[in-house]
Structure formats: C-alpha cells, structure tokens
Design a protein around this motif. Sequence first.
Motif, PDB file in Angstrom:
ATOM      1  N   TRP A 221       0.966  -1.177   0.128  1.00 31.00           N
ATOM      2  CA  TRP A 221       0.036   0.187   0.037  1.00 31.00           C
ATOM      3  C   TRP A 221       0.991   1.043  -0.104  1.00 31.00           C
ATOM      4  N   GLU A 416      -5.908  15.402   1.146  1.00 27.33           N
ATOM      5  CA  GLU A 416      -5.863  14.000   1.080  1.00 27.33           C
ATOM      6  C   GLU A 416      -4.387  13.597   1.800  1.00 27.33           C
ATOM      7  N   ARG A 421      -6.995  11.260   7.857  1.00 29.37           N
ATOM      8  CA  ARG A 421      -7.525  10.644   6.676  1.00 29.37           C
ATOM      9  C   ARG A 421      -6.825   9.336   6.498  1.00 29.37           C
ATOM     10  N   GLN A 422      -5.344   9.673   6.459  1.00 28.71           N
ATOM     11  CA  GLN A 422      -4.554   8.495   6.288  1.00 28.71           C
ATOM     12  C   GLN A 422      -4.698   7.366   7.271  1.00 28.71           C
ATOM     13  N   GLN A 424      -7.280   6.641   9.183  1.00 34.88           N
ATOM     14  CA  GLN A 424      -8.530   5.888   9.068  1.00 34.88           C
ATOM     15  C   GLN A 424      -8.339   5.025   8.032  1.00 34.88           C
ATOM     16  N   ARG A 425      -7.747   5.345   6.839  1.00 32.66           N
ATOM     17  CA  ARG A 425      -7.726   4.511   5.450  1.00 32.66           C
ATOM     18  C   ARG A 425      -7.027   3.199   5.956  1.00 32.66           C
ATOM     19  N   THR A 428      -9.036   0.964   8.127  1.00 32.11           N
ATOM     20  CA  THR A 428      -9.975   0.287   7.216  1.00 32.11           C
ATOM     21  C   THR A 428      -9.382  -0.994   6.467  1.00 32.11           C
ATOM     22  N   GLU A 429      -8.108  -0.856   5.963  1.00 31.31           N
ATOM     23  CA  GLU A 429      -7.622  -1.882   5.101  1.00 31.31           C
ATOM     24  C   GLU A 429      -7.141  -2.932   6.244  1.00 31.31           C
TER      25      GLU A 429
END
Length: 442
Positions: A221, A416, A421-422, A424-425, A428-429
């Motif tokens: 990622w 971004e 934000r990072q 949380q992303r 999620t992954e």
Amino acid sequence: MRILLISTFFYPQNRIAVLRIGQWAKYWAFHGHEVTVLTTKKYPFLGPYGLSPSLPDNVEVVEVPFLPEWLRERLSRRPAGDGAAKTTGTSADHLKRRVRKLRGYIGSLIDIHDLWVSPARRKGMELMAARHYDVIVSSFSPPAVHMVASRLKAAHPDTVWLADFRDLWTNNHVTSARGVLRWMENALEQRTITHRADAISTVSAPLAEDLRRRYPHIPVWVIENGFDPEEFPDWAARISHSPGIDRTLRICYAGTLYPGRRDPTPLFNALNTMIDNGVLDRRQVAVDFYGQNEKELAVVLENCHGNRHGIVHAHGFVSREESLAAQARSSLLLLLESSEPAARGVLTGKLFEYLVSGIPILAVGIDSQNAAAGILQRTGTGAIAKTAEEITTLLTRIISTGQVDFYKPQAERIAEYARDRQAQRMMTELAQMKLLKEVQTC
C-alpha cells in the motif's frame, strides 16, 4: 482493535520520522483503537528531543532499555582533547558521524539498535500474551523494528503484521551496502519479511513498485507522509493568500543535507551568478539552514565557494516551533533531493509540512520523474529546478515581477495528505485483512 506499534523513533525525539508514527498512534486512538507503542529507552544521546504532543489516554508507550551501563556512560561522555573539541558534542555524536560515512559501504548492517532486538522481543512477547493484539505495525528504519515484529508474528501467526517502509531497506539510495555486504543485507531483509508480513506500506508509488518486485505475494500500500491538521488548523487560510516577494528574497531549508545527493550547490551557483551579474543585490537575499547540518553545509560551501557573498546562514538545530516560525517568514521553502533513479520514490516528511505552510516550494536537484515533483505539480504548491540555469530563470522571473506565478495551491488535493484521513484509511484496510484472516482460519 488492539494495535502494537513498533518504532525506535518516538516522542519526545525531535525527528521527522517521529511524526509519521506518533500521529498514526494519535488518530488511531481517536478512532477508538487501543494502541501500545513499543520503543527504545530514550537515552540523552538519542536526541535531539523537544517534541511533547498530548496523546490520548488509550495510547500506552513502553520504552525498552537496551544498552549496558558501561556503553551508556561511554556514549554520553565528552570526547577527549582540547577545549574546542570538548564543545563539539558527545562520543555518541562522533560515533554517529563515523557510522554515517560508513553507510555507503555497510548499508544498514551493524546498527546500535541491533542491541534492542532481543530485549524488545522479550517485552513484545509479554505484551502479546497479555493483550492479544489484532495488529502489529512496525516502521523502518532501522531494521531492528522489522526484526522484532517478525519474531512476534512467528509466535502469533493469527495477528496481522503491516511492515511500513518510510525508506527502502536493501535498495536505499543513501545507505545501500556494497559487494558481499549487499548480499548479506538483502538476505536479512528477505528472511525477516518473506512469509511473515501480511502487508507492506511505503510512502510513494516508485518505492511501492520496488517492493512489489521483491515481494510479489504481499500486498503493498502507498501511505504517503503527511501533515497533522491539528498542528496546522489554519492551513486552508494560509494557502488562500497569493504570496509575493517584498524587499528580501529569503529561502529556508529545514532538514538533512547529503553532499552530492541532497545538495544545494545548484542554488548557490545560481544566486552567486545573479549577484555577480547585478541581477540580484546581495543585501536583498538570504538562504537560511536549520537543523543538524552545519558540517555538511560547510563542506558544500567550501567545494563550490557558495558563500562568497555572505548570503548563507547556518542556524543549527532549533525547536520545532522555531523551525516552523522561520519557514513562515520565508519567501521560498527549499526542498532538496537527488534525481538519481534510486531516489525517485523518496518523499520526506518535510515536504508535507511545506504543502500547508502557505509558502511556495522550490525543489532543487530533482526532475519530473521524482515522486516529489508529482506532488508539487498535483497540489500546485511548487516548482522544480534541477540545474543552476533553471533556478536562475525561475528566480529572475520572481524578482522582476515580485510574484510567484507557479504557486496555485489546490486545497482538496492537499487535504488528502492529512494524517487523520490516512490513519482511518489504514485501519479500514487492516480491519478487512484481519476479518479475512479470521474467515480463512474458520
């Protein structure tokens, strides 16, 4: 989820690497996860120190001592010699400089943090038995963090392990080993990562491509470095103003120098030529350097006679607050990186602070193939100039118009790169990967 975050760098160390790890921990905790940080004992010589953020209560920091008393005393000792020599730092400072010179030959082999692996593994095993962590996240460098994580993963195969690479290990453009040592370095990395890591993260697409070639069976990622929106709450307002150049062209650099790689020589050559030709008054330009880079800067200046007009100023290490204030006073922020192929994926954490500063960015030494160039272009925050001639053309236009015409920041694209934000992303992954592992086990 319960998360074990493994990093030798952590608060209160004043290092750019700390921000990536520390802000992940903060925002994971804000989202309700329990975070334990397994890190080194913060000995005085592992500084500089000074970062003291307020972490949520559900972030626990566990420091593991790893040096015998005799070595701690030796590394804290002032070097022998005359009075001037005694003011230059501790024995640890001298050792760091010597090791840094060797890195181009030995790479990441032989690192003081290797002594941390065994005690950190023991402490990690205690924590794993007591907490039953869902996820392990380790962030390179040094290699010790992945070595500890790999051993914990071997003992707890149901746990998801994410191996984060802020920089590459074997193929690092600054510290790759040579000859048979490179083979040994690669073998150690492969033994550590292969068949154990569930996922890999890194900071840019070029680095991700390198890692996918090396580990085709492991998901990779891209999680760039970023900025903390809590630290820069007014960033959107900052970038909304059109910057101009007043009486003094002030260029600021905060970070590490590597002569021949992260090297400001083209900028010095351009400015000195402009002064020699009467395009620029030496009293109306200043280039300010902040950080532990005085010796490297002195080497660069001597090699190119870069300060013959007295325009370059070395301010040494300052607090984070002072560094950010200096950046805010500047006309341009200097970003340095090499355009060599191995460095094209490098994205320093400093770049993302620059994005939200409201100050235009001048990237020197890179070309359009660098990941940093892509971000500057995409966000409208900077310009690239690889050679002295390109820098001269760009600065001449700025001086003649008093405007920085390339600065057209795109707020939504900059957003971004916000750490919340990072984080949380990532969670999620990782949650999806954890769920998939549980389903496969059933």
